[in-house]
Design an enzyme around this catalytic site. Structure first.
Site, PDB file in Angstrom:
ATOM      1  N   PRO A  88     -11.077 -25.551  30.356  1.00 40.38           N
ATOM      2  CA  PRO A  88     -11.746 -24.292  30.724  1.00 40.38           C
ATOM      3  C   PRO A  88     -13.165 -24.525  31.229  1.00 40.38           C
ATOM      4  CG  PRO A  88     -11.524 -24.498  28.331  1.00 40.38           C
ATOM      5  CD  PRO A  88     -10.741 -25.611  28.927  1.00 40.38           C
ATOM      6  N   ARG A 153       3.763 -25.622  47.032  1.00 39.20           N
ATOM      7  CA  ARG A 153       4.151 -24.762  48.164  1.00 39.20           C
ATOM      8  C   ARG A 153       3.300 -25.006  49.406  1.00 39.20           C
ATOM      9  NH1 ARG A 153       2.024 -20.164  48.708  1.00 39.20           N
ATOM     10  NH2 ARG A 153       3.867 -18.882  49.068  1.00 39.20           N
ATOM     11  N   ASP A 168      -0.232 -16.367  53.629  1.00 42.07           N
ATOM     12  CA  ASP A 168      -0.425 -15.931  52.245  1.00 42.07           C
ATOM     13  C   ASP A 168      -1.818 -15.385  52.012  1.00 42.07           C
ATOM     14  OD1 ASP A 168       2.027 -16.479  51.189  1.00 42.07           O
ATOM     15  OD2 ASP A 168       1.533 -18.560  50.745  1.00 42.07           O
TER      16      ASP A 168
END
Ligand code: SAH
Length: 262
Positions: A88, A153, A168
């Protein structure tokens, strides 16, 4: 692209690799993927990978020796791969990072657990620290899947012609236009007529306007980072004129109301 994941829970990934576009990419050898169990690099009968923190306090810390050994083993398997720690505290992952990562030959994705790993593992063994957002997960595995999914992808040939990545959302600081499929009337709501017209030029125009509206309403800040094309500027200028007209009409109404009050 070769993905090598280092984790204490390698089984988590089997289902992810067995479905959808990721599975197809694996079958077509456009990517290959495997997980190394960090426990296999831990010594002792119990193969312990965590220990209490120096200085006290709650939680456990990932021991440095098994992690470092696992990273070194992964580097032997994929010497040119980029070593990415999921944490994080890393740079927040976005489409631009996915695109940059997709250019590498391989990614070694290191998944933490507990309170994270011993600080000393980072020195010299990690190239990149990536976070998937400002929240805390129980482990890096879901984050590693997010990175692998987004990167996969973008690998050439992974998406078929009908699933282009170039259009996209975020690929060009613009959210993608609205999508519709059959039936043409769903619970009283019709598909925009233009999409049924077969007029490809008009459909493209409609899609551009739809993309602009959505970006403006949902993520206005993206538009500020985009260099607008002439057709896009024309659409925005038209909105501007329409809005000015509405405000003008309202102000006239206001004047009417005032005079009516007197
Ligand atoms: N105590 C740590 C958090 C540990 S969470 C801290 O406050 O910084 C346990 C593990 O989950 C981390 O080592 C990391 O691999 C993973 N993780 C948690 N949240 C994440 C996030 N937003 N992005 C990427 N990995 C994350």
């Amino acid at each position: 692209m070769r993905f090598l994941v280092l984790t204490i829970f390698p089984e988590i990934f089997s289902s992810f690799w067995e479905h959808g576009i990721v599975r197809r990419a694996l079958i077509q050898n456009r990517i290959c993927a495997s997980a190394l169990d960090i426990r296999d690099f831990a010594g002792g009968r119990h193969r312990v990978t965590d220990d209490r923190p120096y200085g006290g306090g709650c939680g456990m810390v990932m021991k440095p020796e098994p992690l470092a050994a696992a990273i070194r083993a992964a580097m032997k398997l994929a010497p040119t791969a980029r070593r990415v720690l999921l944490t994080p505290q890393g740079r927040v992952f976005d489409q631009h990072m996915a695109s940059a990562l997709s250019a590498h030959e391989g990614l070694i994705l290191i998944c933490g657990r507990y309170e994270g790993m011993d600080e000393r593992v980072g020195d010299g063994l990690i190239d990149d620290e990536i976070s998937i957002g400002d929240y805390i997960l129980t482990g890096g595995e879901v984050a590693a899947m997010v990175v692998m999914d987004a990167v996969t992808r973008l690998i050439p040939g992974v998406l078929g012609g009908s699933e282009s990545a170039a259009k996209d959302s975020f690929s060009d600081n613009l959210l993608e236009h609205a999508h519709y499929t059959r039936p043409d009337n769903f619970e009283g709501e019709a598909v925009p007529e233009i999409l049924l017209s077969g007029n490809h030029k008009e459909i493209e125009k409609w899609r551009l306007e739809s993309a602009l509206v959505r970006t403006f309403l949902k993520r206005k800040e993206l538009l500020k980072n985009r260099s607008l094309s002439q057709p896009e500027l024309e659409i925005l200028e038209k909105w501007c004129r329409d809005i000015e007209e509405i405000i003008y009409t309202q102000s006239l109404r206001g004047a009417d109301t005032l005079s009516g009050d007197q």
